[in-house]
Each structure stands twice: as C-alpha cells, then as structure tokens.
Write an enzyme that holds these catalytic residues in place. Structure first.
Site, PDB file in Angstrom:
ATOM      1  N   ASN A  45       1.113  -0.344   5.788  1.00  0.00           N
ATOM      2  CA  ASN A  45       1.440  -1.092   4.568  1.00  0.00           C
ATOM      3  C   ASN A  45       2.099  -2.388   5.016  1.00  0.00           C
ATOM      4  OD1 ASN A  45       2.635  -1.992   2.143  1.00  0.00           O
ATOM      5  ND2 ASN A  45       4.383  -0.609   2.406  1.00  0.00           N
ATOM      6  N   GLY A  46       1.677  -3.523   4.463  1.00  0.00           N
ATOM      7  CA  GLY A  46       2.314  -4.801   4.827  1.00  0.00           C
ATOM      8  C   GLY A  46       1.380  -5.660   5.657  1.00  0.00           C
ATOM      9  N   HIS A  63      29.162 -37.718 -10.111  1.00  0.00           N
ATOM     10  CA  HIS A  63      29.096 -38.112 -11.521  1.00  0.00           C
ATOM     11  C   HIS A  63      29.893 -37.170 -12.410  1.00  0.00           C
ATOM     12  CE1 HIS A  63      26.135 -41.116 -10.494  1.00  0.00           C
ATOM     13  NE2 HIS A  63      25.583 -40.193  -9.708  1.00  0.00           N
ATOM     14  N   LYS A  75      23.631 -15.778 -10.708  1.00  0.00           N
ATOM     15  CA  LYS A  75      23.800 -14.421 -10.158  1.00  0.00           C
ATOM     16  C   LYS A  75      25.281 -14.091 -10.043  1.00  0.00           C
ATOM     17  CE  LYS A  75      20.604 -12.975 -10.455  1.00  0.00           C
ATOM     18  NZ  LYS A  75      19.230 -13.384 -10.659  1.00  0.00           N
ATOM     19  N   GLU A  92      26.867 -13.531 -13.501  1.00  0.00           N
ATOM     20  CA  GLU A  92      26.389 -12.306 -14.147  1.00  0.00           C
ATOM     21  C   GLU A  92      27.113 -11.059 -13.666  1.00  0.00           C
ATOM     22  OE1 GLU A  92      22.030 -12.421 -13.300  1.00  0.00           O
ATOM     23  OE2 GLU A  92      21.871 -11.633 -15.329  1.00  0.00           O
ATOM     24  N   LYS A  96      18.864  -5.798 -19.797  1.00  0.00           N
ATOM     25  CA  LYS A  96      17.750  -6.131 -18.904  1.00  0.00           C
ATOM     26  C   LYS A  96      16.680  -6.912 -19.652  1.00  0.00           C
ATOM     27  CE  LYS A  96      15.523  -6.108 -15.068  1.00  0.00           C
ATOM     28  NZ  LYS A  96      15.951  -7.156 -14.124  1.00  0.00           N
ATOM     29  N   TRP A  99      -3.853  -1.747  -0.998  1.00  0.00           N
ATOM     30  CA  TRP A  99      -3.975  -3.012  -1.710  1.00  0.00           C
ATOM     31  C   TRP A  99      -4.390  -4.015  -0.647  1.00  0.00           C
ATOM     32  CZ3 TRP A  99      -2.554  -3.585  -6.988  1.00  0.00           C
ATOM     33  CH2 TRP A  99      -2.903  -4.832  -7.495  1.00  0.00           C
ATOM     34  N   CYS A 159       0.851  -1.186   0.000  1.00  0.00           N
ATOM     35  CA  CYS A 159       0.000   0.000   0.000  1.00  0.00           C
ATOM     36  C   CYS A 159       0.891   1.241   0.000  1.00  0.00           C
ATOM     37  CB  CYS A 159      -0.870   0.027   1.248  1.00  0.00           C
ATOM     38  SG  CYS A 159      -1.725  -1.521   1.545  1.00  0.00           S
ATOM     39  N   ARG A 182       1.134   1.416  -6.044  1.00  0.00           N
ATOM     40  CA  ARG A 182       1.304   0.455  -4.961  1.00  0.00           C
ATOM     41  C   ARG A 182      -0.025  -0.185  -4.552  1.00  0.00           C
ATOM     42  NH1 ARG A 182       6.149   0.990  -2.311  1.00  0.00           N
ATOM     43  NH2 ARG A 182       5.258   0.095  -0.435  1.00  0.00           N
ATOM     44  N   GLU A 201      20.454 -20.787  -9.618  1.00  0.00           N
ATOM     45  CA  GLU A 201      20.199 -19.342  -9.599  1.00  0.00           C
ATOM     46  C   GLU A 201      21.373 -18.607  -8.931  1.00  0.00           C
ATOM     47  OE1 GLU A 201      18.511 -17.080 -10.718  1.00  0.00           O
ATOM     48  OE2 GLU A 201      18.224 -15.469  -9.261  1.00  0.00           O
TER      49      GLU A 201
END
Ligand code: AGP
Length: 608
Positions: A98-99, A503, A484, A487, A603, A74, A2, A27, A480
C-alpha cells in the site's frame, strides 16, 4: 490507499482473508488478489474490479493453505488490470503493498542490470524482485526482507511471504498504517483494526519505521534501526464502533498521522504516476480553456485551502480566481457571467453556508464543482461534478487530513488547468506530478519534528495571543495555523500576511507575544527575514517553520526553529500544514483541553 491482510494460522485462510479484505474495500477496489502457500509452494488468484470478482475466481479455483496475504488495490503505478493486481510474485516471494515506493525507478534500473525484469508496471513488483535477488544471493528470508525494506523510500506499508516458509510473514510500516492482530494459534496483519476485528480484539499498532515478522505463535517487532522493540497491545472496541483511535491518544493525532497514507490515496486517484500526468474524469462538465474566472467558496479550513489554490491556479494556469468565505459570498449577491465555474470545498459536504453559496451559483448559471469527503452529502449530490477527497472518515473537529487531501486535489486540478490552458508543458506537468507523488514521503519526514514541537508547545501554552505570519501561498497556512490553535487551545491567534505586519499588528509585539513565522527559503524569504528582524527588535519571540537552507541563513533573531523537508514551493503549503497542526495539537494536550471535541464547536456546521 490500498488494503492489506496477512494471516499465519493452523486453519485455512483464503476465505477469511477475502472477508477481511471486504472490510478494507473502502481503501480501494480497483482489483483484488490473494496468495497462499501449501507445502512450500505459493499459489495466487487475482481479479480486476471489486472483490466479488475475486470471490468468483476463488469459487472456481479455490486456494488451500494456512498462510496467506491478500490485497485490495487503489491503482497508483499501472492500470487496474489483473497483471498489475497484487500479490506480486516471483519464484521465491509474494508481496502486497500500500502506498508509493518513490525510488522505484532507480531500483528498477539497478535490478535490470542484474537481469531481474518486472512483468507488471507496478512499483510493488520491484520490491518483490529486490527480495528475490537477496534470496538468490543466499540470504535467509527474514534478512532478505530486512535489507530490502531499508532501501525503500516513500510512504508505504507492505507484507510478504516466502516460498518454502509456511510459518512467516514479514510486514513493514513507513508512512502507511499496519497493525498486528494476536489471535488463538494465529497472527494477523492488517491495514487497520477494522480488518483484524473479526479475528481478535488484541491489536498492536506498528509505529513509523517498524517492521514485523509474524508466525502463528508470535510477532517480533523491530524499529527502523533493526533493533527489537516492544509495542503495546491494545484492546479494540470495534465491536461497538467501526472507527477507533488506534494507539493514538486522540483522533486528531491519528488523523495527523494518517496524512501520508491519505495523500497517497488521493494522489493515486488524481495522478497517473507511471506517466507523470494528472488524470481527471474524461468528461468534465466545463472546459478549463474557455474559463475567464474560477469562483471558490468554502468555510473555515476549507476556505484556507481555497486561498492556497488561488495562488496555484493563478500562477500555473493563469486563471483568475475569486475566493470568499461562503457566509459572505452568499449574501453579497455577486454578479456572475453565465457558464463560469464555481468550486465548493467541504469535508462534510453539509456546511449550510457553503451549500447556500452553491445554490446561489447554480441559480446564476454556473457550472458547479465540489471537492468533498462525504460523497453522499448534499453538496456532492447538488454538484455537476464531484472531486472526492478520499481521506477516510475525519472524526476530530479540528480538520487535518481532510485539509491536506483537499490541497492535493486542488493542486492536481491546478496542474490540469495549466496544461489545458497551455501554460504548463508536458515536461512541467511531469515535474509537478512527481512533486505531488513525493508528498507522502515528505509529510512523513515533516511528522518527524513531533518531539521538538511538543517542547515548543509548552512555551506556547503560556501565551495569551499568538501571531502567525506567512507570505504567498503560505499566508493561508499561517491563517490555518492560527485557526487550529484557537479551535483547540482557546488561545487567541491571528494569521497575517508578513507584509501586513507594519500596517497594524506590529503594535501588538512585545516579549509576551510568540510569533510563528511560516517561511521556507523561497524567493520571498529575504523579505520575511526583514519582518522577523522587526519582530525581534521589539522583543517578540519567533518560532520559525522553515527548511534546512532557511534555518542556516536566518541568524540569531529566532527563538525556535522547526525544520520541514526541502521541497519545491508548489508543494510547500501542504508540507507546512503539518507543523502548524502539530503545534496546535501539542499545545492543547499540554493545556489539557478537549482536543477532539473542543468547546462550542461541531464537526459539521449545518446551520448558518
Ligand atoms: C477546521 O478545523 C474546522 N473545524 C472548520 O473550520 C471547518 O473546516 C469548517 O467548518 C468547514 O467545514 P466543512 O469542510 O465540513 O465544510
């Protein structure tokens, strides 16, 4: 997710707060509200739906006052009705928030015993009642706020004002952003600098656990222990651009830190937290019950999110899943039975290979669903149904908050599929939803390892190669982590399933090879311990990412341990994504590479 605005000033604030809320509408816009204080009396106006409804309301019934708080919502707890809209008020206080307050149920029970009853379904009103109880007990506003903030669990930001105090707003930040704007004879609180920008370009970003008391002349900031602290004031560039790094050195770090907030936003969209259920659009263009197979295609990090989802859909919904990198999928001409479901995951929604895979599936009679962040993108436009990621703009090339938000969406879909296919009971759905609701808090805790990870990264920066290992749904997180690191540090790294070590990759191990093992203490932990012995016996240096129980039972073979909060295996991939992001980030910072725009990358990859 929110939006919050608060102003203490010498001139009327209502219209200015509404203008600032307009800038925060991205938001959330289920409802909006505003409270001001005049002559010691708090008045409020609220309206369901977009901000324009609140504007109309205010035109008919204006609010005076030189102090006020506003909110655009929200919905998390409770439907987007006027009764659930913020600010929530009692006879002594008004609060916007908010949250998610994770412990609101136990606080509610406690308040109930003392005769404090909420009238809305929200967790926010519980905070308002807690503060009211402290005020009724004789505490001063400032102390009442401090004592309540200490008791709140979860990831949230809030702002409150008090009856009879026309020169004080208290704000707090714990896992969701909050910034202070320093104006001329006025101070402002806002969820981000974009909201504050029209008033001033002098902004102080609160740090995790901080809370603040603003008056029209000053802002006093305190850390989570209640100690007064100085936080630097920054000059924002928002005249030029609508996104800025806040007080973070890089967008990547800012986005890593936005994850608790981004995930609570996603959770509030996909979960009915009050009733412990997943909420999806009522008319889906497919039926989970009649599916024989789900086909997922994506690239890079989004592909790894798809791989995690495969574990979830197969385990919790007993739905067979095929996952492929889109660049392979599109050319291998897979046979597809008409009427199946094809799911595409993409932050940008413009990735050329993912789009081509989507078009192939469409030609082959599949229902097309996509999980995207950019809702106006081509992938979104060409889908039968879009499940938005809702994490806000992601600027850093290395994806972080989009990944964990994608995972949250996928987890919600897997629960819905399990429920509809009859493999998850109502009670199990409640438990799984509760785990997702608690994620923002768990992620905030996982971010607490930042300092330790910073130290470890100095060692990691010396490596030429790094191996990442994981099992089950943490195997994709190992991949992942390796992606990261590659990258943004340009160090060669590979992610392997722990069981694959023998293996082949074990041949690489010697004392120069760091091995990052992602292994919380789940059913497969003992097997991973055996793999770690094999690494240690060959001189490999182990960096273990595990929970408290894992750390206790692991023995001496490990060089470094990064602790993540205890959680069920269902949500562990999302939690363990945090330390692998931080490890890559700090290694890159230590090495001095261009973190946000690493070499050779873009991006949005709109060419194949
Ligand atoms: C991740 O850090 C990446 N930069 C990259 O792998 C990315 O996830 C991939 O290119 C897919 O992008 P998309 O989500 O916009 O489709």
């Amino acid at each position: 997710m929110c939006g919050i605005v608060g102003i203490v000033s010498t001139t009327p604030v209502a219209d200015r707060i509404v203008d600032a809320l307009k800038r925060l509408e991205y938001r959330g816009y289920d409802s909006a509200g505003l409270a001001t204080s005049v002559d010691g009396r708090i008045d409020r106006r609220r309206a369901p739906g977009k901000l324009t409804n609140l504007r109309e309301r205010l035109a008919a019934e204006p609010l005076d006052g030189t102090i006020g708080i506003g909110h655009t919502r929200w919905a998390t707890h409770g439907a987007p009705t006027e009764a659930n809209a913020h600010p929530h008020t009692t006879n002594r206080v008004a609060i916007v928030h908010n949250g998610i307050i994770e412990n609101f149920r136990e606080l509610k029970t406690e308040l109930d015993k003392d005769g404090y009853k909420p009238v809305s379904e929200t967790d926010t009103e519980i905070v308002a009642l807690m503060v009211t109880r402290e005020l009724d007990r004789g505490m001063a506003p400032f102390d009442a706020a401090a004592s309540v903030i200490k008791r709140l669990e979860g990831a949230f930001a809030l702002a409150m004002m008090f009856k009879g105090e026309d020169n004080l707003i208290v704000g707090a930040r714990q896992g969701a952003p909050l910034a202070v704007g320093h104006g001329e004879n006025e101070m402002i609180l806002g969820s981000d600098a974009i909201a504050i920008a029209p008033f001033t370009n002098k902004v102080t970003y609160l740090e995790e656990g901080d809370w603040v008391a603003i008056t029209k002349d000053d802002a006093r900031i305190f850390d989570r222990e209640g100690q007064p602290v100085e936080r630097a004031m920054a000059q924002t560039q928002l005249g030029v651009s609508m996104v800025d790094k806040g007080n973070h050195r890089h967008f990547m770090l800012k986005e890593i830190y936005e994850q608790p907030d981004a995930i609570s936003h996603t959770a509030s969209h996909y979960l009915d937290l009050a009733n412990g259920k997943v909420k999806l659009p009522s008319k889906l263009p497919f039926d989970f019950k009649s599916l024989n197979r789900l086909t997922i295609s994506a690239c890079g990090t989004a592909y790894y999110a798809g791989l995690v989802a495969k574990y979830w859909f197969e385990k919790y919904a007993r739905l067979p899943v095929e996952v492929d990198v889109a660049s392979e999928f599109r050319y291998r001409e897979p046979p597809m039975d008409a009427g199946g479901l094809a799911l595409f995951i993409s932050q940008s929604g413009e990735t050329a290979d993912t789009l081509a895979a989507l078009r192939y599936c469409k030609e082959n009679g599949q229902h097309i669903a996509s999980i995207v962040n950019a809702q106006e993108s081509t992938i979104a436009r060409e889908s039968d149904i879009v499940f938005p990621i809702l994490c806000g703009p992601e600027i850093s090339v290395a994806s972080t908050k989009a990944t964990t938000a994608q995972l949250s969406v996928l987890a919600s879909l897997a629960i819905a599929a399990g429920r509809q296919r009859g493999h998850i009971s109502e009670a199990q759905e409640f438990e799984l939803v509760d785990m997702l609701a608690k994620l923002p808090g768990a992620i905030t805790k996982a971010l607490g390892s930042e300092e330790k990870i910073d130290q470890i990264s100095h060692k990691l920066s010396k490596a030429k190669d790094v191996l990442y290992l994981g099992r089950g749904s943490l195997f994709p997180i190992a991949m992942e982590g390796a992606l990261k690191l590659k990258e943004i540090t340009y160090i060669h790294a590979e992610g392997y399933a722990s069981g694959e070590l023998k293996h082949g990759p074990i041949a690489l191990i010697d004392e120069t090879l760091p091995v990052v093992v992602v292994a919380p203490s789940d059913d497969l932990f003992d097997k991973t311990i055996s793999n770690m012995h094999e690494v240690a016996a060959r001189g490999g240096k182990i960096i273990l990412i595990t929970d408290e129980a894992g750390a206790k039972s692991v023995g001496d073979d490990v060089d470094e341990i990064i602790i993540v909060p205890d959680a069920h295996e269902f949500v562990m991939p999302i939690i363990c994504a945090i330390p692998v992001q931080l490890l890559a980030y700090y290694t890159a910072v230590f090495m001095g590479t261009d973190v946000d725009q690493p070499r050779n990358l873009a991006k949005s990859v709109t060419v194949e």
